[in-house]
Design a protein around this motif. Structure first.
Motif, PDB file in Angstrom:
ATOM      1  N   GLY A  29       0.817  -1.204   0.000  1.00  0.00           N
ATOM      2  CA  GLY A  29       0.000   0.000   0.000  1.00  0.00           C
ATOM      3  C   GLY A  29       0.854   1.258   0.000  1.00  0.00           C
ATOM      4  N   ALA A  30       0.168   2.379   0.098  1.00  0.00           N
ATOM      5  CA  ALA A  30       0.841   3.678   0.031  1.00  0.00           C
ATOM      6  C   ALA A  30       1.678   3.956   1.279  1.00  0.00           C
ATOM      7  CB  ALA A  30      -0.193   4.776  -0.163  1.00  0.00           C
ATOM      8  N   ASP A  31       1.201   3.507   2.429  1.00  0.00           N
ATOM      9  CA  ASP A  31       1.914   3.795   3.678  1.00  0.00           C
ATOM     10  C   ASP A  31       1.976   2.534   4.547  1.00  0.00           C
ATOM     11  OD1 ASP A  31       3.075   4.819   5.943  1.00  0.00           O
ATOM     12  OD2 ASP A  31       1.540   6.341   6.302  1.00  0.00           O
ATOM     13  N   PRO A  32       3.097   1.789   4.494  1.00  0.00           N
ATOM     14  CA  PRO A  32       3.203   0.563   5.294  1.00  0.00           C
ATOM     15  C   PRO A  32       3.121   0.812   6.800  1.00  0.00           C
ATOM     16  CG  PRO A  32       5.179   0.899   3.942  1.00  0.00           C
ATOM     17  CD  PRO A  32       4.250   2.022   3.670  1.00  0.00           C
ATOM     18  N   MET A  33       3.382   2.034   7.235  1.00  0.00           N
ATOM     19  CA  MET A  33       3.313   2.338   8.660  1.00  0.00           C
ATOM     20  C   MET A  33       1.884   2.222   9.185  1.00  0.00           C
ATOM     21  SD  MET A  33       6.359   2.578   9.548  1.00  0.00           S
ATOM     22  CE  MET A  33       6.181   3.107  11.230  1.00  0.00           C
ATOM     23  N   VAL A  34       0.882   2.417   8.316  1.00  0.00           N
ATOM     24  CA  VAL A  34      -0.513   2.250   8.726  1.00  0.00           C
ATOM     25  C   VAL A  34      -0.758   0.785   9.094  1.00  0.00           C
ATOM     26  CG1 VAL A  34      -2.909   2.347   7.937  1.00  0.00           C
ATOM     27  CG2 VAL A  34      -1.346   4.211   7.393  1.00  0.00           C
ATOM     28  N   LYS A  35      -0.223  -0.127   8.279  1.00  0.00           N
ATOM     29  CA  LYS A  35      -0.379  -1.558   8.563  1.00  0.00           C
ATOM     30  C   LYS A  35       0.293  -1.907   9.893  1.00  0.00           C
ATOM     31  CE  LYS A  35       0.503  -6.134   6.718  1.00  0.00           C
ATOM     32  NZ  LYS A  35       1.007  -6.928   5.615  1.00  0.00           N
ATOM     33  N   ILE A  36       1.493  -1.394  10.120  1.00  0.00           N
ATOM     34  CA  ILE A  36       2.211  -1.676  11.362  1.00  0.00           C
ATOM     35  C   ILE A  36       1.452  -1.101  12.555  1.00  0.00           C
ATOM     36  CG2 ILE A  36       4.327  -1.183  12.650  1.00  0.00           C
ATOM     37  CD1 ILE A  36       5.809  -1.403   9.932  1.00  0.00           C
ATOM     38  N   ALA A  37       0.899   0.087  12.419  1.00  0.00           N
ATOM     39  CA  ALA A  37       0.117   0.687  13.514  1.00  0.00           C
ATOM     40  C   ALA A  37      -1.093  -0.178  13.852  1.00  0.00           C
ATOM     41  CB  ALA A  37      -0.318   2.101  13.142  1.00  0.00           C
ATOM     42  N   ASN A  38      -1.750  -0.724  12.837  1.00  0.00           N
ATOM     43  CA  ASN A  38      -2.896  -1.605  13.083  1.00  0.00           C
ATOM     44  C   ASN A  38      -2.458  -2.895  13.779  1.00  0.00           C
ATOM     45  OD1 ASN A  38      -4.805   0.123  11.980  1.00  0.00           O
ATOM     46  ND2 ASN A  38      -4.565  -0.713   9.925  1.00  0.00           N
ATOM     47  N   GLN A  39      -1.309  -3.434  13.384  1.00  0.00           N
ATOM     48  CA  GLN A  39      -0.803  -4.647  14.014  1.00  0.00           C
ATOM     49  C   GLN A  39      -0.437  -4.400  15.480  1.00  0.00           C
ATOM     50  OE1 GLN A  39       2.327  -5.520  11.206  1.00  0.00           O
ATOM     51  NE2 GLN A  39       1.084  -7.097  10.219  1.00  0.00           N
ATOM     52  N   VAL A  40       0.149  -3.251  15.762  1.00  0.00           N
ATOM     53  CA  VAL A  40       0.481  -2.906  17.148  1.00  0.00           C
ATOM     54  C   VAL A  40      -0.798  -2.797  17.971  1.00  0.00           C
ATOM     55  CG1 VAL A  40       1.406  -1.065  18.617  1.00  0.00           C
ATOM     56  CG2 VAL A  40       2.697  -1.824  16.615  1.00  0.00           C
ATOM     57  N   LYS A  41      -1.829  -2.219  17.391  1.00  0.00           N
ATOM     58  CA  LYS A  41      -3.124  -2.106  18.084  1.00  0.00           C
ATOM     59  C   LYS A  41      -3.675  -3.496  18.405  1.00  0.00           C
ATOM     60  CE  LYS A  41      -7.671  -0.036  17.438  1.00  0.00           C
ATOM     61  NZ  LYS A  41      -8.531   0.718  16.511  1.00  0.00           N
ATOM     62  N   GLN A  42      -3.598  -4.418  17.425  1.00  0.00           N
ATOM     63  CA  GLN A  42      -4.059  -5.792  17.650  1.00  0.00           C
ATOM     64  C   GLN A  42      -3.245  -6.466  18.753  1.00  0.00           C
ATOM     65  OE1 GLN A  42      -3.551  -7.213  13.547  1.00  0.00           O
ATOM     66  NE2 GLN A  42      -5.668  -7.926  13.681  1.00  0.00           N
ATOM     67  N   PHE A  43      -1.926  -6.266  18.727  1.00  0.00           N
ATOM     68  CA  PHE A  43      -1.058  -6.883  19.730  1.00  0.00           C
ATOM     69  C   PHE A  43      -1.397  -6.366  21.125  1.00  0.00           C
ATOM     70  CE2 PHE A  43       2.811  -6.787  22.318  1.00  0.00           C
ATOM     71  CZ  PHE A  43       3.055  -8.140  22.410  1.00  0.00           C
ATOM     72  N   ARG A  44      -1.575  -5.070  21.260  1.00  0.00           N
ATOM     73  CA  ARG A  44      -1.912  -4.492  22.575  1.00  0.00           C
ATOM     74  C   ARG A  44      -3.246  -5.013  23.087  1.00  0.00           C
ATOM     75  NH1 ARG A  44       0.338   1.555  21.393  1.00  0.00           N
ATOM     76  NH2 ARG A  44       2.504   1.092  21.921  1.00  0.00           N
ATOM     77  N   ALA A  45      -4.216  -5.184  22.180  1.00  0.00           N
ATOM     78  CA  ALA A  45      -5.512  -5.741  22.578  1.00  0.00           C
ATOM     79  C   ALA A  45      -5.342  -7.178  23.057  1.00  0.00           C
ATOM     80  CB  ALA A  45      -6.499  -5.680  21.410  1.00  0.00           C
ATOM     81  N   LEU A  46      -4.490  -7.937  22.372  1.00  0.00           N
ATOM     82  CA  LEU A  46      -4.221  -9.321  22.770  1.00  0.00           C
ATOM     83  C   LEU A  46      -3.613  -9.373  24.164  1.00  0.00           C
ATOM     84  CD1 LEU A  46      -3.942 -12.375  22.043  1.00  0.00           C
ATOM     85  CD2 LEU A  46      -1.690 -11.792  21.150  1.00  0.00           C
ATOM     86  N   VAL A  47      -2.595  -8.573  24.391  1.00  0.00           N
ATOM     87  CA  VAL A  47      -1.913  -8.577  25.693  1.00  0.00           C
ATOM     88  C   VAL A  47      -2.870  -8.136  26.802  1.00  0.00           C
ATOM     89  CG1 VAL A  47      -0.043  -7.499  27.022  1.00  0.00           C
ATOM     90  CG2 VAL A  47       0.385  -8.306  24.695  1.00  0.00           C
ATOM     91  N   SER A  48      -3.751  -7.198  26.510  1.00  0.00           N
ATOM     92  CA  SER A  48      -4.692  -6.735  27.548  1.00  0.00           C
ATOM     93  C   SER A  48      -5.722  -7.808  27.898  1.00  0.00           C
ATOM     94  CB  SER A  48      -5.381  -5.442  27.121  1.00  0.00           C
ATOM     95  OG  SER A  48      -6.292  -5.687  26.081  1.00  0.00           O
TER      96      SER A  48
END
Length: 93
Positions: free
Chosen positions: A57-76
């Motif tokens: 995509g145009a901005d791979p950092m958006v994908k990484i930000a979404n993955q970090v959000k998923q990871f934080r939800a998992l850990v919580s």
């Protein structure tokens, strides 16, 4: 059979197992349930989620930000502090 430790053994001298789990197509709650089952049945306590970081995509950092959000939800969602969850980044360029 339990591993016998010598006086010189440290955490880094002893092998440990890591189970790789996926966040794809399931909720953090479903993934935590699977992790809990593996912990209870096998005694595993180290887990990692596999997060691919191919530039897409145009901005791979958006994908990484979404993955970090998923990871934080998992850990919580984790209920047992003995269970450790990390990240396995898979990079394909």
């Amino acid at each position: 059979m339990p591993v016998q430790k010598s006086q010189s053994d440290t955490f880094y001298d002893l092998p440990f197992m890591v189970s790789i789990v996926s966040l794809e197509r399931r909720t953090p709650e479903q993934t935590v349930t699977e992790i809990g089952e593996q912990h209870e049945k096998c005694g595993l306590k180290y887990f990692a989620v596999s997060l691919p970081i191919q530039p897409q995509g145009a901005d791979p950092m958006v994908k990484i930000a979404n993955q970090v959000k998923q990871f934080r939800a998992l850990v919580s969602c984790r209920k047992d502090p003995e269970i450790k969850i990390g990240i396995l980044f898979q990079q394909t360029l």
